[in-house]
Design a protein around this motif. Structure first.
Motif, PDB file in Angstrom:
ATOM      1  N   VAL A  16      -6.968  -2.278  15.617  1.00 41.40           N
ATOM      2  CA  VAL A  16      -6.667  -1.904  16.998  1.00 41.40           C
ATOM      3  C   VAL A  16      -5.422  -2.674  17.433  1.00 41.40           C
ATOM      4  CG1 VAL A  16      -7.515  -1.851  19.372  1.00 41.40           C
ATOM      5  CG2 VAL A  16      -9.115  -1.522  17.461  1.00 41.40           C
ATOM      6  N   VAL A  17      -4.452  -1.934  17.923  1.00 42.16           N
ATOM      7  CA  VAL A  17      -3.177  -2.527  18.333  1.00 42.16           C
ATOM      8  C   VAL A  17      -2.998  -2.288  19.825  1.00 42.16           C
ATOM      9  CG1 VAL A  17      -0.668  -2.517  17.985  1.00 42.16           C
ATOM     10  CG2 VAL A  17      -2.209  -1.976  16.067  1.00 42.16           C
ATOM     11  N   GLU A  18      -2.704  -3.358  20.569  1.00 42.19           N
ATOM     12  CA  GLU A  18      -2.385  -3.194  21.980  1.00 42.19           C
ATOM     13  C   GLU A  18      -1.053  -3.889  22.240  1.00 42.19           C
ATOM     14  OE1 GLU A  18      -5.466  -4.054  24.817  1.00 42.19           O
ATOM     15  OE2 GLU A  18      -4.411  -2.874  26.340  1.00 42.19           O
ATOM     16  N   THR A  33      -9.327  -6.473  14.469  1.00 39.67           N
ATOM     17  CA  THR A  33     -10.043  -5.727  13.446  1.00 39.67           C
ATOM     18  C   THR A  33     -11.316  -6.497  13.081  1.00 39.67           C
ATOM     19  OG1 THR A  33      -9.795  -4.463  11.391  1.00 39.67           O
ATOM     20  CG2 THR A  33      -8.901  -6.722  11.407  1.00 39.67           C
ATOM     21  N   TYR A  34     -12.188  -5.830  12.383  1.00 40.77           N
ATOM     22  CA  TYR A  34     -13.448  -6.445  11.978  1.00 40.77           C
ATOM     23  C   TYR A  34     -13.521  -6.478  10.455  1.00 40.77           C
ATOM     24  CZ  TYR A  34     -14.831  -5.997  16.817  1.00 40.77           C
ATOM     25  OH  TYR A  34     -14.875  -6.122  18.174  1.00 40.77           O
ATOM     26  N   GLU A  79     -11.343   6.590  14.732  1.00 39.09           N
ATOM     27  CA  GLU A  79     -12.072   6.974  13.532  1.00 39.09           C
ATOM     28  C   GLU A  79     -11.415   6.391  12.291  1.00 39.09           C
ATOM     29  OE1 GLU A  79     -14.943   8.685  13.391  1.00 39.09           O
ATOM     30  OE2 GLU A  79     -14.967   8.712  15.580  1.00 39.09           O
ATOM     31  N   SER A  80     -12.149   5.568  11.588  1.00 42.81           N
ATOM     32  CA  SER A  80     -11.696   4.967  10.345  1.00 42.81           C
ATOM     33  C   SER A  80     -12.948   4.491   9.626  1.00 42.81           C
ATOM     34  CB  SER A  80     -10.754   3.796  10.647  1.00 42.81           C
ATOM     35  OG  SER A  80     -10.246   3.227   9.470  1.00 42.81           O
ATOM     36  N   LYS A 115      -7.259   1.105   8.447  1.00 44.20           N
ATOM     37  CA  LYS A 115      -7.197  -0.159   7.712  1.00 44.20           C
ATOM     38  C   LYS A 115      -6.974   0.062   6.212  1.00 44.20           C
ATOM     39  CE  LYS A 115     -10.824  -2.543   8.515  1.00 44.20           C
ATOM     40  NZ  LYS A 115     -11.994  -3.416   8.683  1.00 44.20           N
ATOM     41  N   GLN A 116      -7.629   1.075   5.631  1.00 45.01           N
ATOM     42  CA  GLN A 116      -7.484   1.324   4.189  1.00 45.01           C
ATOM     43  C   GLN A 116      -6.059   1.761   3.849  1.00 45.01           C
ATOM     44  OE1 GLN A 116     -10.888   4.018   4.021  1.00 45.01           O
ATOM     45  NE2 GLN A 116     -11.741   2.682   2.418  1.00 45.01           N
TER      46      GLN A 116
END
Length: 161
Positions: A117-119, A9-10, A110-111, A95-96
């Motif tokens: 991001v999950v891998e 995530t960022y 889209e967020s 994320k929210q």
């Protein structure tokens, strides 16, 4: 069944980094993950990697939340759509919503503030369906038709940091 889980995530300039970590930690047990950070101008990239026997356990919270929120059918569809050519499962979480302790898939990535991001990497690419069956089994009227037992890990397999 699962050999590695990578979360990415960022942190945007308008966000509080600790709140972003809390959002990720609400869905995954971050004590099982090795954390990496990368400064990218105004952004900070956070990556959490969990490998080995703990990888199976690191999905325990999201496993429970999918059942509590009764979103197994949606989760199964998203997971199946996220199967990559290499045999991993890639999906995005809002994320929210994660900050509030719930699961919401950010379809198409889209967020508003970027997704988590999950891998998920099965031990063998051909095990991808087993992972999906475990995490989000087929349902009838929202109730699982069957449950693949949650994997157990022996204490000696765990490598706590």
């Amino acid at each position: 069944m699962i050999s590695r889980v990578i979360l990415t995530t960022y942190v945007y300039p308008t966000e509080d980094e600790e709140k972003v970590r809390k959002a990720v930690g609400n869905l995954f047990d971050l004590e099982m993950f090795e954390e990496r950070e990368e400064e990218m101008g105004d952004l900070k990239r956070l990556e959490f990697v969990c490998e080995g026997p703990q990888a199976r356990l690191s999905l325990g919270r999201i496993y429970e939340l999918l059942r509590e929120q009764q979103i197994l059918d949606a989760a199964r569809r998203v997971l199946r759509e996220g199967v990559t050519a290499e045999g991993s499962i890639l999906f995005h979480l809002n994320k929210q919503v994660a900050f509030a302790g719930s699961v919401s898939f950010a379809e198409g990535g889209e967020s508003p503030l970027g997704p988590i991001v999950v891998e998920v990497f099965p031990e063998r690419p051909e095990d991808v369906e087993k992972v999906i069956d475990w995490l989000a089994p087929e349902t009838i009227d929202g109730k699982p038709i069957y449950e693949v037992k949650r994997p157990r890990v022996r204490e000696e397999e765990l490598e706590w940091r």
